[in-house]
Design an enzyme around this catalytic site. Structure first.
Site, PDB file in Angstrom:
ATOM      1  N   ARG A 241      -3.023  39.368 -51.223  1.00 18.43           N
ATOM      2  CA  ARG A 241      -2.853  39.832 -49.838  1.00 18.43           C
ATOM      3  C   ARG A 241      -3.828  40.948 -49.473  1.00 18.43           C
ATOM      4  NH1 ARG A 241       1.097  37.538 -52.035  1.00 18.43           N
ATOM      5  NH2 ARG A 241       2.693  36.393 -50.895  1.00 18.43           N
TER       6      ARG A 241
ATOM      7  N   VAL B 287       3.369  48.791 -52.650  1.00 18.63           N
ATOM      8  CA  VAL B 287       4.472  49.080 -53.574  1.00 18.63           C
ATOM      9  C   VAL B 287       4.695  47.836 -54.422  1.00 18.63           C
ATOM     10  CG1 VAL B 287       6.773  50.085 -53.786  1.00 18.63           C
ATOM     11  CG2 VAL B 287       5.472  50.452 -51.684  1.00 18.63           C
ATOM     12  N   ILE B 288       4.563  47.996 -55.733  1.00 17.24           N
ATOM     13  CA  ILE B 288       4.712  46.857 -56.643  1.00 17.24           C
ATOM     14  C   ILE B 288       5.958  47.066 -57.501  1.00 17.24           C
ATOM     15  CG2 ILE B 288       3.622  45.488 -58.479  1.00 17.24           C
ATOM     16  CD1 ILE B 288       0.896  46.407 -57.399  1.00 17.24           C
TER      17      ILE B 288
ATOM     18  N   ALA C  98       3.120  55.608 -50.984  1.00 16.47           N
ATOM     19  CA  ALA C  98       3.738  55.021 -49.786  1.00 16.47           C
ATOM     20  C   ALA C  98       4.845  55.914 -49.223  1.00 16.47           C
ATOM     21  CB  ALA C  98       4.294  53.644 -50.130  1.00 16.47           C
TER      22      ALA C  98
ATOM     23  N   THR D  87      12.390  49.180 -62.902  1.00 12.95           N
ATOM     24  CA  THR D  87      13.521  50.049 -62.530  1.00 12.95           C
ATOM     25  C   THR D  87      13.782  49.935 -61.023  1.00 12.95           C
ATOM     26  OG1 THR D  87      12.163  51.961 -61.912  1.00 12.95           O
ATOM     27  CG2 THR D  87      12.680  51.703 -64.264  1.00 12.95           C
TER      28      THR D  87
ATOM     29  N   HIS E 227      13.311  51.998 -58.844  1.00 10.61           N
ATOM     30  CA  HIS E 227      12.403  52.877 -58.091  1.00 10.61           C
ATOM     31  C   HIS E 227      11.754  52.153 -56.911  1.00 10.61           C
ATOM     32  CE1 HIS E 227      10.202  56.633 -57.917  1.00 10.61           C
ATOM     33  NE2 HIS E 227       9.076  55.971 -57.756  1.00 10.61           N
TER      34      HIS E 227
ATOM     35  N   GLU F 148       5.014  58.971 -48.862  1.00  9.74           N
ATOM     36  CA  GLU F 148       4.497  60.068 -48.022  1.00  9.74           C
ATOM     37  C   GLU F 148       3.908  59.567 -46.697  1.00  9.74           C
ATOM     38  OE1 GLU F 148       3.879  60.057 -51.489  1.00  9.74           O
ATOM     39  OE2 GLU F 148       5.515  61.522 -51.607  1.00  9.74           O
TER      40      GLU F 148
ATOM     41  N   PHE G   2       3.021  48.594 -39.535  1.00  5.95           N
ATOM     42  CA  PHE G   2       3.465  48.473 -40.934  1.00  5.95           C
ATOM     43  C   PHE G   2       2.493  47.581 -41.716  1.00  5.95           C
ATOM     44  CE2 PHE G   2       6.352  46.544 -44.174  1.00  5.95           C
ATOM     45  CZ  PHE G   2       6.725  47.708 -44.819  1.00  5.95           C
TER      46      PHE G   2
ATOM     47  N   PHE H 142      -1.567  55.600 -54.245  1.00  5.83           N
ATOM     48  CA  PHE H 142      -0.902  54.884 -55.354  1.00  5.83           C
ATOM     49  C   PHE H 142      -1.307  53.405 -55.265  1.00  5.83           C
ATOM     50  CE2 PHE H 142       2.372  53.472 -58.172  1.00  5.83           C
ATOM     51  CZ  PHE H 142       2.873  54.589 -58.822  1.00  5.83           C
TER      52      PHE H 142
HETATM   53  N1  INI Z   1       4.045  54.665 -54.482  1.00 10.18           N
HETATM   54  C1  INI Z   1       3.404  53.581 -53.994  1.00 10.18           C
HETATM   55  O1  INI Z   1       2.689  53.681 -52.987  1.00 10.18           O
HETATM   56  N2  INI Z   1       3.536  52.385 -54.614  1.00 10.18           N
HETATM   57  C2  INI Z   1       4.324  52.214 -55.727  1.00 10.18           C
HETATM   58  O2  INI Z   1       4.390  51.069 -56.248  1.00 10.18           O
HETATM   59  C3  INI Z   1       5.019  53.337 -56.242  1.00 10.18           C
HETATM   60  N3  INI Z   1       5.841  53.199 -57.404  1.00 10.18           N
HETATM   61  O3  INI Z   1       6.056  52.082 -57.863  1.00 10.18           O
HETATM   62  O4  INI Z   1       6.334  54.161 -57.947  1.00 10.18           O
HETATM   63  C4  INI Z   1       4.855  54.591 -55.585  1.00 10.18           C
HETATM   64  N4  INI Z   1       5.479  55.693 -56.037  1.00 10.18           N
HETATM   65  C5  INI Z   1       5.116  57.018 -55.610  1.00 10.18           C
HETATM   66  C6  INI Z   1       5.788  57.441 -54.307  1.00 10.18           C
HETATM   67  O5  INI Z   1       5.241  56.756 -53.197  1.00 10.18           O
HETATM   68  C7  INI Z   1       5.606  58.938 -54.038  1.00 10.18           C
HETATM   69  O6  INI Z   1       4.238  59.243 -53.929  1.00 10.18           O
HETATM   70  C8  INI Z   1       6.219  59.820 -55.153  1.00 10.18           C
HETATM   71  O7  INI Z   1       7.540  59.420 -55.428  1.00 10.18           O
HETATM   72  C9  INI Z   1       6.216  61.311 -54.708  1.00 10.18           C
HETATM   73  O8  INI Z   1       7.025  61.496 -53.539  1.00 10.18           O
END
Ligand code: INI
Length: 160
Positions: A127, A81-82, A56, A86, A88, A58, A113, A22
């Site tokens: 970064r 992760v951005i 992230a 929401t 989330h 997983e 990490f 992702f």
């Molecule tokens: N996963 C990320 O690595 N970065 C993100 O910004 C992100 N957002 O924003 O949703 C993200 N979502 C997916 C998550 O990590 C899982 O793969 C998914 O929820 C399935 O378990």
């Protein structure tokens, strides 16, 4: 007085890297920086294992499996992760950090990490090799230091 610290020497170290796909515009750059730094400190390509996971969230699952295999001196977790519009972000970033921290605190193998948690894509780019360095490279340095620290502490205990 005894002072123990790790060395920035990666010779002979076996490193596993877990990367989230992702936001791979960013995570590929983190991986590049990480591999380059490991290589420049003596970790051979043969001793680097790269595991891609969907996101992230997983990362801790794969990192645990790698840790339990007992094949690695350190496990480096890379993700991005951005923040969106929401809540989330909070769940993904929070659970990822918690999962990695739990593994690291369980001991024996350092779990590093290297997950960016940013408000914007621009902050992430900064970064991942732009203005603010490369967090993948920083994570590689930390992994080498912590892996060699682990050996140094074990050696010290054996010598006592
Ligand atoms: N996963 C990320 O690595 N970065 C993100 O910004 C992100 N957002 O924003 O949703 C993200 N979502 C997916 C998550 O990590 C899982 O793969 C998914 O929820 C399935 O378990």
């Amino acid at each position: 007085m005894t002072v123990i610290q790790g060395q920035l020497v990666g010779t002979g170290l076996r490193m596993a890297i877990v990367a989230g796909r992702f936001n791979d515009l960013i995570t590929r750059k983190l991986l590049e920086g990480c591999q380059d730094t490991l290589y420049r400190h003596g970790v051979t390509e043969q001793n680097m294992t790269i595991v891609w996971v969907p996101g992230a969230f997983e990362i801790p699952y794969a990192a645990r499996q790698l840790k339990e295999s007992r094949q690695y001196d350190a496990i480096i977790c890379l993700g991005c992760v951005i923040r969106g519009g929401t809540p989330h972000f909070e769940y993904v970033a929070g659970e990822t950090a918690k999962g990695i921290s739990t593994l690291n605190n369980e001991g024996n193998v350092p779990v590093i990490f290297g997950v960016l948690t940013t408000n914007t894509l621009e902050q992430a780019l900064d970064r991942a090799g732009a203005k603010s360095g490369n967090k993948g490279s920083d994570a590689a340095m930390t992994a080498i230091e912590m892996a060699t620290l682990t050996t140094a502490i074990e050696r010290h205990q054996a010598e006592r």
